[in-house]
Design an enzyme around this catalytic site. Sequence first.
Site, PDB file in Angstrom:
ATOM      1  N   ASP A  45       0.829  -1.200   0.000  1.00  0.00           N
ATOM      2  CA  ASP A  45       0.000   0.000   0.000  1.00  0.00           C
ATOM      3  C   ASP A  45       0.875   1.267   0.000  1.00  0.00           C
ATOM      4  OD1 ASP A  45      -1.976   1.961   0.595  1.00  0.00           O
ATOM      5  OD2 ASP A  45      -3.152   0.488   1.710  1.00  0.00           O
ATOM      6  N   THR A  84      -6.964   3.767  -1.735  1.00  0.00           N
ATOM      7  CA  THR A  84      -6.716   2.365  -1.405  1.00  0.00           C
ATOM      8  C   THR A  84      -7.761   1.422  -1.985  1.00  0.00           C
ATOM      9  OG1 THR A  84      -5.638   3.051   0.638  1.00  0.00           O
ATOM     10  CG2 THR A  84      -6.382   0.768   0.517  1.00  0.00           C
ATOM     11  N   ASN A 105     -12.561   5.502  -1.670  1.00  0.00           N
ATOM     12  CA  ASN A 105     -12.660   4.805  -0.388  1.00  0.00           C
ATOM     13  C   ASN A 105     -14.069   4.924   0.189  1.00  0.00           C
ATOM     14  OD1 ASN A 105     -10.033   3.954  -0.447  1.00  0.00           O
ATOM     15  ND2 ASN A 105      -9.284   5.458   1.027  1.00  0.00           N
ATOM     16  N   LYS A 166      -5.573  -4.075   6.008  1.00  0.00           N
ATOM     17  CA  LYS A 166      -6.817  -3.302   5.927  1.00  0.00           C
ATOM     18  C   LYS A 166      -7.916  -4.194   5.377  1.00  0.00           C
ATOM     19  CE  LYS A 166      -4.529   1.117   4.842  1.00  0.00           C
ATOM     20  NZ  LYS A 166      -4.437   2.229   3.859  1.00  0.00           N
ATOM     21  N   ASP A 167      -9.127  -3.997   5.872  1.00  0.00           N
ATOM     22  CA  ASP A 167     -10.245  -4.800   5.385  1.00  0.00           C
ATOM     23  C   ASP A 167     -10.477  -4.587   3.895  1.00  0.00           C
ATOM     24  OD1 ASP A 167     -11.622  -2.273   5.389  1.00  0.00           O
ATOM     25  OD2 ASP A 167     -12.442  -2.676   7.371  1.00  0.00           O
ATOM     26  N   ASP A 295       1.649   2.501   3.748  1.00  0.00           N
ATOM     27  CA  ASP A 295       0.647   3.564   3.655  1.00  0.00           C
ATOM     28  C   ASP A 295       0.495   4.293   4.979  1.00  0.00           C
ATOM     29  OD1 ASP A 295      -1.610   4.789   1.998  1.00  0.00           O
ATOM     30  OD2 ASP A 295      -2.712   4.103   3.749  1.00  0.00           O
ATOM     31  N   HIS A 299       1.378   8.247   5.432  1.00  0.00           N
ATOM     32  CA  HIS A 299       0.420   9.237   5.936  1.00  0.00           C
ATOM     33  C   HIS A 299       0.906   9.896   7.231  1.00  0.00           C
ATOM     34  CE1 HIS A 299      -2.821   8.743   3.129  1.00  0.00           C
ATOM     35  NE2 HIS A 299      -2.950   7.444   3.364  1.00  0.00           N
ATOM     36  N   ASP A 340      -1.414  -0.280  -4.673  1.00  0.00           N
ATOM     37  CA  ASP A 340      -2.752   0.227  -4.945  1.00  0.00           C
ATOM     38  C   ASP A 340      -2.752   1.680  -5.398  1.00  0.00           C
ATOM     39  OD1 ASP A 340      -1.807   0.966  -2.449  1.00  0.00           O
ATOM     40  OD2 ASP A 340      -3.758   0.914  -1.488  1.00  0.00           O
ATOM     41  N   HIS A 341      -1.670   2.392  -5.144  1.00  0.00           N
ATOM     42  CA  HIS A 341      -1.511   3.793  -5.542  1.00  0.00           C
ATOM     43  C   HIS A 341      -0.123   4.229  -5.135  1.00  0.00           C
ATOM     44  CE1 HIS A 341      -2.005   4.707  -1.290  1.00  0.00           C
ATOM     45  NE2 HIS A 341      -3.152   4.059  -1.298  1.00  0.00           N
TER      46      HIS A 341
END
Length: 548
Positions: A45, A84, A105, A166-167, A295, A299, A340-341
């Site tokens: 991520d 994400t 998201n 992450k879910d 990720d 952040h 994912d990004h």
Amino acid sequence: MKLLAPFAAAALALAAATPAMAQQSAPAAALPATPPRLIVVISVDQFSADLFAEYRAQFGSGFARLMTGAVFPAGYQSHAATETCPGHSTILSGDHPSRTGIIANDWTDFAAPRADKRVYCAEDESVSGTDSEHYTVSDKHLKVPTLGEWMKAVDPQSRVVSVAGKDRAAVMMGGHKVDELWWWDGKAFVSYAGRAAPEAVTRINAATSARIAEAQPALNLPGFCQARSRAIPLGGNKTVGDGRFARAAGDAKAFRASPELDDAVLALGAKLATDMKLGQQGHTDLLILGASATDYVGHSYGTEGSEMCLQLLSLDQTLGQLFEALDRTGVDYQVVLTADHGGHDLPERHREHAAPTEQRIAADVTSGAIGRALAAKLGLAGAVLAGGPGGDVYVSPAVPQAKRAAVLAEAVKLYAANPQVQAVFTRAQIEATPVAHTPPETWSLLERARASYDPQRSGDLVVALKPRVTPILDPVGGYVATHGSFWDYDRRVPILFWRKGMVGFEQPLSVETVDIAPTLAALIKVPVPVEIDGRCLDLDAGPGDSCK
């Protein structure tokens, strides 16, 4: 160089308890002739192409192995909504968000059956008593099948295991038919209600709980990271940039934003793979791993300080331990790693590093501020707009139908006049734009928006902020850096394929994450059952064609 305490090594050793099997010697062909028995898909991520380029010479374990395979350093999450959930929805579906339905998201649905009209991408908003912050995890919003579902349609005994930090990562890559689906909820690995935890989950949860209960001393700072270690003041007493992941006992939040989270995710994935004997029972299986810590680190601390340096070098070692555990099973496995990004560093450090135009978003670009200006001009009451500041913006259904056209027209004018806005597009403009089939780096902003557009979920307007505008107003109370823009620093990600015996190569031209699923399907001789956006990438370095 040992960065972490031996949690990952011990946990992965548990995973490697299956007796080793003899491995066959690598064939002479450019690509092994027989299909792999296990597909391993890893999403890191926020692992941008820029980070890959910056650190690739420093990797010496897991990434180093992957770089001997097929390397695509210019992969693209081609769409505009570089978040994400949309990004993960592309990786194993072969589709852009315009097909997957995962446009962001979260999005606004004024028809949602609750007071909270914001809908989280991986929830079931119809569950009574929930909201977008306290939700029931669900795959209901993913509109397309994924690779695991394609595999099960051909061989129902193929198994799909999805584990992530992450879910939304676990759900969007796993799809609708998974055998094991587990994600980190902040305290433990959990799954859908009613799913019994296998022994692997119980053991890794116990090991992780014990680890969180212990204080984590500061990690040693390798020489490469020392040059990146400098405190950046953000206001008040908050600084970032020179952290080393020291953590107090019991601090689960700090555990999540550290290399320790990826240790736990990969350890659980390896333990499930060996316990379930994935790839060892005459069927092709799929192991999906969502490494989310990069990720959280990006952040929380940005992408250019000691924190990201330690995170990526630690992840490199943990990936190496994962591959060693899989090697000991003797399974012929194919790996693909992507993201994912991308991501963008904090403006305060950018301005010190030769990027003086970097800035944070101003308060007047929010949908609330624009909505108040619209209400004053048009004589409206209440909230006029929802969503934003960049991306999808919705006109409230409380706006009288007779005034909606005027609201949209005035909103376009206000956004377009704002110095931090690059472009604003209406639904009509986006719907009139053909789907792009050209190289993704050539796409217009409107074509990027089109790839993220779903008529049932997207906004009445889509706003593109100017490049290098960070949509975080105040970094003191929360995250300091982010992603989600139309720009290539958020769109570009590496895509790496590796399998024992394959001849490696590097292709610097652009490819897309939607190409991953059809590429893997071709390797395991599984037909793609639906029309998709992606294409198969030929992984044979010689005259052969792995897509045929």
